[in-house]
Every structure is written in structure tokens, then in C-alpha cells.
Enzyme design. Sequence first.
Site, PDB file in Angstrom:
ATOM      1  N   CYS A  47       0.860  -1.184   0.000  1.00 51.48           N
ATOM      2  CA  CYS A  47       0.000   0.000   0.000  1.00 51.48           C
ATOM      3  C   CYS A  47       0.897   1.236   0.000  1.00 51.48           C
ATOM      4  O   CYS A  47       2.002   1.213   0.524  1.00 51.48           O
ATOM      5  CB  CYS A  47      -0.879  -0.040   1.254  1.00 51.48           C
ATOM      6  SG  CYS A  47      -1.846   1.440   1.559  1.00 51.48           S
ATOM      7  N   SER A  49       0.857   3.738   1.806  1.00 51.48           N
ATOM      8  CA  SER A  49       1.233   4.201   3.154  1.00 51.48           C
ATOM      9  C   SER A  49       2.520   3.546   3.644  1.00 51.48           C
ATOM     10  O   SER A  49       3.244   4.142   4.447  1.00 51.48           O
ATOM     11  CB  SER A  49       0.103   3.918   4.142  1.00 51.48           C
ATOM     12  OG  SER A  49      -1.088   4.467   3.651  1.00 51.48           O
ATOM     13  N   HIS A  52       5.251   5.807   2.643  1.00 47.28           N
ATOM     14  CA  HIS A  52       5.343   7.082   3.376  1.00 47.28           C
ATOM     15  C   HIS A  52       6.382   7.000   4.490  1.00 47.28           C
ATOM     16  O   HIS A  52       7.102   7.947   4.758  1.00 47.28           O
ATOM     17  CB  HIS A  52       3.990   7.438   4.016  1.00 47.28           C
ATOM     18  CG  HIS A  52       2.956   7.903   3.032  1.00 47.28           C
ATOM     19  ND1 HIS A  52       3.233   8.240   1.737  1.00 47.28           N
ATOM     20  CD2 HIS A  52       1.619   8.095   3.171  1.00 47.28           C
ATOM     21  CE1 HIS A  52       2.119   8.619   1.124  1.00 47.28           C
ATOM     22  NE2 HIS A  52       1.123   8.537   1.973  1.00 47.28           N
ATOM     23  N   HIS A  69       1.199  -3.738   5.993  1.00 43.75           N
ATOM     24  CA  HIS A  69      -0.017  -3.710   6.826  1.00 43.75           C
ATOM     25  C   HIS A  69      -1.219  -4.215   6.044  1.00 43.75           C
ATOM     26  O   HIS A  69      -2.360  -3.870   6.353  1.00 43.75           O
ATOM     27  CB  HIS A  69      -0.260  -2.290   7.357  1.00 43.75           C
ATOM     28  CG  HIS A  69      -0.551  -1.300   6.272  1.00 43.75           C
ATOM     29  ND1 HIS A  69       0.445  -0.771   5.480  1.00 43.75           N
ATOM     30  CD2 HIS A  69      -1.700  -0.758   5.836  1.00 43.75           C
ATOM     31  CE1 HIS A  69      -0.101   0.058   4.616  1.00 43.75           C
ATOM     32  NE2 HIS A  69      -1.400   0.076   4.797  1.00 43.75           N
ATOM     33  N   CYS A 180      -6.193  -3.787   4.000  1.00 43.74           N
ATOM     34  CA  CYS A 180      -6.121  -2.324   3.917  1.00 43.74           C
ATOM     35  C   CYS A 180      -6.837  -1.773   2.685  1.00 43.74           C
ATOM     36  O   CYS A 180      -7.949  -1.303   2.772  1.00 43.74           O
ATOM     37  CB  CYS A 180      -4.703  -1.771   3.963  1.00 43.74           C
ATOM     38  SG  CYS A 180      -4.764   0.040   3.910  1.00 43.74           S
TER      39      CYS A 180
HETATM   40  N1  COD Z   1      -4.876  14.606  -8.030  1.00 41.04           N
HETATM   41  C1  COD Z   1      -5.441  13.431  -8.396  1.00 41.04           C
HETATM   42  N2  COD Z   1      -4.840  12.226  -8.214  1.00 41.04           N
HETATM   43  C2  COD Z   1      -3.628  12.222  -7.650  1.00 41.04           C
HETATM   44  C3  COD Z   1      -2.981  13.411  -7.236  1.00 41.04           C
HETATM   45  C4  COD Z   1      -3.656  14.635  -7.448  1.00 41.04           C
HETATM   46  N3  COD Z   1      -3.094  15.790  -7.092  1.00 41.04           N
HETATM   47  N4  COD Z   1      -1.786  13.065  -6.701  1.00 41.04           N
HETATM   48  C5  COD Z   1      -1.682  11.732  -6.782  1.00 41.04           C
HETATM   49  N5  COD Z   1      -2.787  11.217  -7.364  1.00 41.04           N
HETATM   50  C6  COD Z   1      -3.090   9.816  -7.674  1.00 41.04           C
HETATM   51  C7  COD Z   1      -1.880   9.003  -8.142  1.00 41.04           C
HETATM   52  O1  COD Z   1      -1.605   9.165  -9.509  1.00 41.04           O
HETATM   53  C8  COD Z   1      -2.362   7.574  -7.821  1.00 41.04           C
HETATM   54  O2  COD Z   1      -3.030   6.989  -8.910  1.00 41.04           O
HETATM   55  C9  COD Z   1      -3.344   7.775  -6.672  1.00 41.04           C
HETATM   56  O3  COD Z   1      -3.516   9.173  -6.499  1.00 41.04           O
HETATM   57  C10 COD Z   1      -2.802   7.182  -5.352  1.00 41.04           C
HETATM   58  O4  COD Z   1      -2.740   5.805  -5.507  1.00 41.04           O
HETATM   59  P1  COD Z   1      -1.588   4.881  -4.900  1.00 41.04           P
HETATM   60  O5  COD Z   1      -1.718   3.547  -5.572  1.00 41.04           O
HETATM   61  O6  COD Z   1      -0.308   5.575  -4.976  1.00 41.04           O
HETATM   62  O7  COD Z   1      -1.986   4.777  -3.372  1.00 41.04           O
HETATM   63  P2  COD Z   1      -2.992   3.869  -2.525  1.00 41.04           P
HETATM   64  O8  COD Z   1      -4.310   3.795  -3.190  1.00 41.04           O
HETATM   65  O9  COD Z   1      -2.311   2.585  -2.162  1.00 41.04           O
HETATM   66  O10 COD Z   1      -3.086   4.719  -1.141  1.00 41.04           O
HETATM   67  C11 COD Z   1      -3.585   5.977  -1.177  1.00 41.04           C
HETATM   68  C12 COD Z   1      -3.636   6.648   0.221  1.00 41.04           C
HETATM   69  C13 COD Z   1      -4.290   7.980  -0.022  1.00 41.04           C
HETATM   70  C14 COD Z   1      -4.482   5.838   1.171  1.00 41.04           C
HETATM   71  C15 COD Z   1      -2.231   6.759   0.824  1.00 41.04           C
HETATM   72  O11 COD Z   1      -1.349   7.361  -0.057  1.00 41.04           O
HETATM   73  C16 COD Z   1      -2.266   7.628   2.093  1.00 41.04           C
HETATM   74  O12 COD Z   1      -2.449   8.809   2.041  1.00 41.04           O
HETATM   75  N6  COD Z   1      -2.035   7.031   3.262  1.00 41.04           N
HETATM   76  C17 COD Z   1      -1.981   7.776   4.495  1.00 41.04           C
HETATM   77  C18 COD Z   1      -3.182   7.522   5.316  1.00 41.04           C
HETATM   78  C19 COD Z   1      -2.959   6.281   6.109  1.00 41.04           C
HETATM   79  O13 COD Z   1      -1.933   6.053   6.669  1.00 41.04           O
HETATM   80  N7  COD Z   1      -3.941   5.402   6.117  1.00 41.04           N
HETATM   81  C20 COD Z   1      -3.803   4.175   6.821  1.00 41.04           C
HETATM   82  C21 COD Z   1      -3.254   3.036   6.034  1.00 41.04           C
HETATM   83  S1  COD Z   1      -3.558   3.119   4.355  1.00 41.04           S
HETATM   84 ZN    ZN Z   2      -2.741   1.009   3.612  1.00 40.37          ZN
END
Ligand code: COD
Ligand code: ZN
Length: 379
Positions: A47, A49, A52, A69, A180
Amino acid sequence: MGTKGKVIKCKAAIAWEAGKPLSIEEVEVAPPKAHEVRVQIIAAGLCRSDTHVINPKFEGAFLPVILGHEGAGIVESVGPGVTNVKPGDKVIPLYIPHCKKCKFCLSPLTNFCEKFCKGKNPLIEQELMEDKTSRFTCKGKSIYHFFGISAFSQYTVVKDVNLAKIDDDANLERVCLIGCGFSTGYGAAINTAKVTPGSTCAVFGLGGVGLSAVIGCKTAGASRIIAVDINSDKFAKAKALGATDCLNPRELNKPVQDVIVEMTNGGVDFAIDCAGGSEVMKATVDCTTVGWGSCTFVGVNVNDKGLTISPVELILGRTLRGSSFGGWDVDTVPKLVSDYKNGKFNLEALVTHTLPFEKINEALDLLKQGKSIRTILIY
Ligand code: COD
Ligand code: ZN
């Protein structure tokens, strides 16, 4: 001659330092103590996160650490006092525990537990076991747990309150995503936003979490789902899962929220931020209709300052809510696993790659380059 009560030597991916690839090492995993369970991880997803925590700009990381996770596995042995699972049970470890005793667990208003989040940083309290020690040792050094799970190890030790026992016939290579990504996005739409039939929705960010939010909006009967991402490669899958329109903010000549407001006669009913960052947060608020616009926040960007909001935007009837793990807990996750088995939703669509666990750094690269939704690591 079982392994119960003995140290297990196995492979784990260790993050020794921020900004460096993970390193596959032999680790020693101590037997579980009271109210702890040792789990053999069978499959795990990666994931955003997880990445991060090893971002050099992230403050508050505990290193060295075993990340991960979003995993599923089989109970190897249990410590004294464990009654909810037994050796051989299939389980999904959850980063939100459920002690069933604290004011949060006793409230229907939240899926939180006081063991999850005492301070501002939810990683605190879950970087070690209850006795403030780790069960992982590598090269003589103690290694931190992550989010109470540390799925990037062939064996891990988890508190009993962090475990959801699931069906014996569950397909661990798919239901690990319920640990998750799937649950976080799907639950943000279903449980937190409570998307209604016939409504209009916008989902920002189309990774594993955002696409699961699209699935949630579709399942809830939304009539229009506007999917937004800065990477247009994500659109085909979003459409296949139910998005009716896709927008790339980088290809528009005005702010994406203005375009959404025009498309929907004044703004959507529900907006869900699955990308994070102040810009996306603002677009999430501004694209919703006055009167009842509902904004749900899931994403966090490392070091981001968040949103500045005028009271007028709220007085005009909008509501803002955050969502962690989609509102699910150890009691409701087993039902999600059965729902998957009964064909209520599709986890296959989220899986773009499958790799042996040892190739975890390839999986990290695929995610960083925007080429994968979820890579399933097989142990
Ligand atoms: N506008 C639109 N889309 C965007 C932008 C933007 N400005 N920036 C990035 N994106 C897109 C990316 O191109 C990508 O496709 C998508 O957003 C994010 O996808 P992934 O695959 O990188 O991430 P995910 O889906 O695995 O996770 C996304 C979260 C938002 C959950 C993660 O990044 C996060 O913020 N985690 C912190 C919160 C947390 O800890 N939660 C608990 C466990 S997840
Ligand atoms: Zn996660």
C-alpha cells in the site's frame, strides 16, 4: 516437533534507513507472549502508506522496521490468554485493534480503539508489543513492528486484538487486500460517506484505495461517479469498475473542481479524497454542492499542511469527515471476506502484478512509477 515456543528464523524485508531499498534478511521471530499470536504470512499487498514511512521527509518513523499492513496468513502459535484464534486458523491482521472494552470500541460511532491512537501519530503504540519490546531481531538488533502488523516477514507476531479470524476456505492471495486497500476505499464510500442510491460522486486518486472507493460508490447505487487522477493510465480500470466520467486535472484548462461543478449542475453530493495533499483536499470540498455536499478524507501526504477552510463553506451546508480503514474492525472484516466469496465485489480488478516476496523492491518501484494498483507478494 513443532515450532511452538521456539524462535523461528525466516526471511523479512527490513527498512534500515529512510530513502533506501528494503533489504531481505534472515530475522529471528520470538514466540508470542501473553495475548499475542505468531502468524505465518501467506500473501500481502503493498500500500502507498508503507512507502510514506521510508520517505526521508516523514517525521516520526521508527527505524529499523519491518513494514507491511495488508497481509493474510495462518496462525502458527498463540501465547497465554489468547481465545479468539487457534493454530491453523486463517487470519487477517488489522492495524486498528479492537479491545472491545474502551469507550471507542463500545461506541457504534467509530471503529477506533484506545490502543490504536493515543497521540497524534497512530504509529505510536503499535511499533512495539504491549510490554514495549519487539519480537523481531536481526543481526543482534531489535527491529520495530509497524502498525502492529509487519506483514513483510514470513512470520510475524501480532496482538490478539489486531486479528480478524476469517473463513477456512478464504483465498489469502486475494483477501489480503481486505487488510487495507480494498476496505479503506470501499468503506469510505459505504460506511463513512454513506453514499446514497442515485447520487453523484467524485473520487480523487485511483490507486488501490480510490478504485475501491469507486467500487463502493457503484455498490451504493450512485448514478454518476467522476473519477479524478493525474495519471490517465488509471482511467480504463476506473471505468470498468463503474466510473462514468474520468478527469485528469493536468489536462484541463481550469481547476478540476470548477469542471466538476459545471458537469453536475452545482457540484456532486459526495466527494472522497483518496490521494491526499492540500490541493486535492481543497478540490474535494469545492467540487461538492452547497446544501449537503459530503466530503470524506482518506489520504495524507507526507509533510502536507492540510486544508484552510472558510466557515462560509461549512455554513453553506457541507460536511467534512475523515475515514480510517473504512470504518471496519475485527468483527466486521470476516463478513467482508464472505461477501467477497459470494461475489459481492471484485478484488481481481485491483491486482495488477504478482511477485515472490523476495522481489518486494520491484513492487515498490512499480507503485512509485504509477504502474501498479496492487502487487500481491507471495511468501
Ligand atoms: N490529483 C489526483 N490524483 C492524484 C494526485 C492529485 N493531485 N496526486 C496523486 N494522485 C493519484 C496518483 O496518480 C495515484 O493513482 C493515486 O492518487 C494514489 O494511488 P496509490 O496507488 O499511490 O496509493 P494507494 O491507493 O495505495 O493509497 C492511497 C492513500 C491515499 C491511502 C495513501 O497514499 C495515504 O495517504 N495514506 C496515508 C493515510 C494512512 O496512513 N492510512 C492508513 C493506512 S492506508
Ligand atoms: Zn494502507
